[in-house]
Design an enzyme around this catalytic site. Sequence first.
Site, PDB file in Angstrom:
ATOM      1  N   GLU A  78       9.866  -1.465   1.239  1.00  0.00           N
ATOM      2  CA  GLU A  78       9.679  -2.906   1.106  1.00  0.00           C
ATOM      3  C   GLU A  78      10.576  -3.479   0.015  1.00  0.00           C
ATOM      4  O   GLU A  78      11.132  -4.581   0.151  1.00  0.00           O
ATOM      5  CB  GLU A  78       8.213  -3.212   0.772  1.00  0.00           C
ATOM      6  CG  GLU A  78       7.213  -2.714   1.812  1.00  0.00           C
ATOM      7  CD  GLU A  78       6.668  -1.319   1.507  1.00  0.00           C
ATOM      8  OE1 GLU A  78       5.533  -1.032   1.919  1.00  0.00           O
ATOM      9  OE2 GLU A  78       7.388  -0.506   0.872  1.00  0.00           O
TER      10      GLU A  78
ATOM     11  N   ASP B 256      14.726   8.531   2.634  1.00  0.00           N
ATOM     12  CA  ASP B 256      14.152   7.614   3.613  1.00  0.00           C
ATOM     13  C   ASP B 256      15.300   7.103   4.478  1.00  0.00           C
ATOM     14  O   ASP B 256      16.285   6.562   3.957  1.00  0.00           O
ATOM     15  CB  ASP B 256      13.467   6.424   2.921  1.00  0.00           C
ATOM     16  CG  ASP B 256      12.263   6.839   2.097  1.00  0.00           C
ATOM     17  OD1 ASP B 256      11.511   7.710   2.558  1.00  0.00           O
ATOM     18  OD2 ASP B 256      12.074   6.291   1.000  1.00  0.00           O
TER      19      ASP B 256
ATOM     20  N   CYS C 235      12.751   7.808  -1.931  1.00  0.00           N
ATOM     21  CA  CYS C 235      11.443   7.435  -2.466  1.00  0.00           C
ATOM     22  C   CYS C 235      11.559   7.180  -3.964  1.00  0.00           C
ATOM     23  O   CYS C 235      12.200   7.934  -4.699  1.00  0.00           O
ATOM     24  CB  CYS C 235      10.434   8.542  -2.185  1.00  0.00           C
ATOM     25  SG  CYS C 235       8.826   8.285  -2.975  1.00  0.00           S
TER      26      CYS C 235
ATOM     27  N   ILE D 288       0.857  -1.187   0.000  1.00  0.00           N
ATOM     28  CA  ILE D 288       0.000   0.000   0.000  1.00  0.00           C
ATOM     29  C   ILE D 288       0.886   1.227   0.000  1.00  0.00           C
ATOM     30  O   ILE D 288       1.734   1.397   0.885  1.00  0.00           O
ATOM     31  CB  ILE D 288      -0.955   0.002   1.202  1.00  0.00           C
ATOM     32  CG1 ILE D 288      -1.896  -1.211   1.129  1.00  0.00           C
ATOM     33  CG2 ILE D 288      -1.771   1.292   1.239  1.00  0.00           C
ATOM     34  CD1 ILE D 288      -2.820  -1.350   2.310  1.00  0.00           C
TER      35      ILE D 288
ATOM     36  N   ARG E 234       7.320   9.070   8.216  1.00  0.00           N
ATOM     37  CA  ARG E 234       7.021  10.204   7.349  1.00  0.00           C
ATOM     38  C   ARG E 234       5.511  10.299   7.236  1.00  0.00           C
ATOM     39  O   ARG E 234       4.836   9.306   7.017  1.00  0.00           O
ATOM     40  CB  ARG E 234       7.638  10.004   5.971  1.00  0.00           C
ATOM     41  CG  ARG E 234       8.154  11.348   5.437  1.00  0.00           C
ATOM     42  CD  ARG E 234       8.351  11.364   3.984  1.00  0.00           C
ATOM     43  NE  ARG E 234       9.504  10.595   3.552  1.00  0.00           N
ATOM     44  CZ  ARG E 234       9.658  10.260   2.282  1.00  0.00           C
ATOM     45  NH1 ARG E 234       8.741  10.583   1.398  1.00  0.00           N
ATOM     46  NH2 ARG E 234      10.713   9.613   1.892  1.00  0.00           N
ATOM     47  N   GLY E 235       4.968  11.522   7.418  1.00  0.00           N
ATOM     48  CA  GLY E 235       3.530  11.681   7.363  1.00  0.00           C
ATOM     49  C   GLY E 235       2.800  10.918   8.455  1.00  0.00           C
ATOM     50  O   GLY E 235       1.665  10.480   8.270  1.00  0.00           O
TER      51      GLY E 235
ATOM     52  N   SER F 163       2.342   4.675   0.690  1.00  0.00           N
ATOM     53  CA  SER F 163       2.220   5.297   2.009  1.00  0.00           C
ATOM     54  C   SER F 163       1.470   6.630   1.993  1.00  0.00           C
ATOM     55  O   SER F 163       0.745   6.937   2.946  1.00  0.00           O
ATOM     56  CB  SER F 163       3.602   5.473   2.634  1.00  0.00           C
ATOM     57  OG  SER F 163       4.407   6.314   1.830  1.00  0.00           O
TER      58      SER F 163
END
Length: 281
Positions: free
Chosen positions: A228, A195, A188, A81, A256-257, A83
Site C-alpha cells: 500500500e 514482493d 517487505c 492490516i 503470499r501466504g 498481512s
Amino acid sequence: MHTPEQSQLGKSSAYVDQYDASLLFPLPRKPKRDEIGAGSNPPFFGADLWMAFELSWLNLRGKPQVALMHFTIPCETPNLIESKSFKLYLNSFNNTRFADASEVLALLRTDLAEAAWRGSESKGSVGVRLLEAEQFQTQKVHELDGLLLDRLDVECTQYTPAPELLVAKQGEPPVTETLVSNLLKSNCLVTGQPDWGSVQIQYSGDQIDQEGLLKYLVSFRNHNEFHEQCVERIFMDIWTRCKPIKLSVYARYTRRGGLDINPFRTSHPGALPANVRTARQ
C-alpha cells in the site's frame, strides 16, 4: 500505536486454529503518508483490494468448508492490516465450527472493520464477499489493460526510488494514456522478502516520458515498504513531479501466504477496478 516491528513479521508464530479476532494487527497509515508528503489530507481516493485463497472452517458436523474471499479496505481508514496477522487470523477459523457461511461472513466484516477503523472517531465498514465452492468457476484471469512499458529497451542502474527519473513534456497538447508494467518489485518493510507486482498507471495531462517512467518503476526493486505504501509513493511522485490533471495507480501483487494485496489510488472519485487476478497471481 502499533509499529511494524511489533508485528509477527519475521518471527516464529504459534498456529492458532480456533477463532481469535485479536490476531489482527492494524498499522497506522499516517507515518508513511507524512514521509511522502500526503499528510492528513492526501490527494487521492481508493482502496486496498485483497483476495484470500485459503479460507476454511468446519460446519456443525465437523465437515471442512472452503471458500475464496474478496475484501475491500477503503484508503480512508486510519489503518492498513498487516498481512501476516491477517493470515494468522484466517487460520484461526480452520477448526472452528460455524452454522453456515453467513456466520463466517458476519464475523469477517465485523473484525476487519474494527481493525481497519481502530482509533478513528468515525467508524466505517469494509467490503467482504465470500465465494463458496460452487462459485469458483466464475473467477477469471485477466491482465491489466494498457500499453506495456516493458517493451522498451532501457538501461536500468537505480534500484531505490528515484523520482527524478519522472519527466513530463510541457507545452504540448495533453494526452490520456494507460501504461502498464510487470516489472514492479519491492521488499517487505520488515523482513526484506521480495514482493512481486504489476502496475497500471492511467493519467491525463502532459505526456509522461515512458522510458523515465519505466526506469522509475524498476527503481523500487530494492526498496523496503508495504504494498500500500509503495503505491501511494508512486502516486505522489508522479502527482508532484509530472502534475497530471488526473491520475490513477493500481498495482496487483502476487500472493503470499494465500493472500494477494492490490492497492488502487486515484485523484478523482469513481468506481473501483474489478478485483480480477492476473496470471501471476
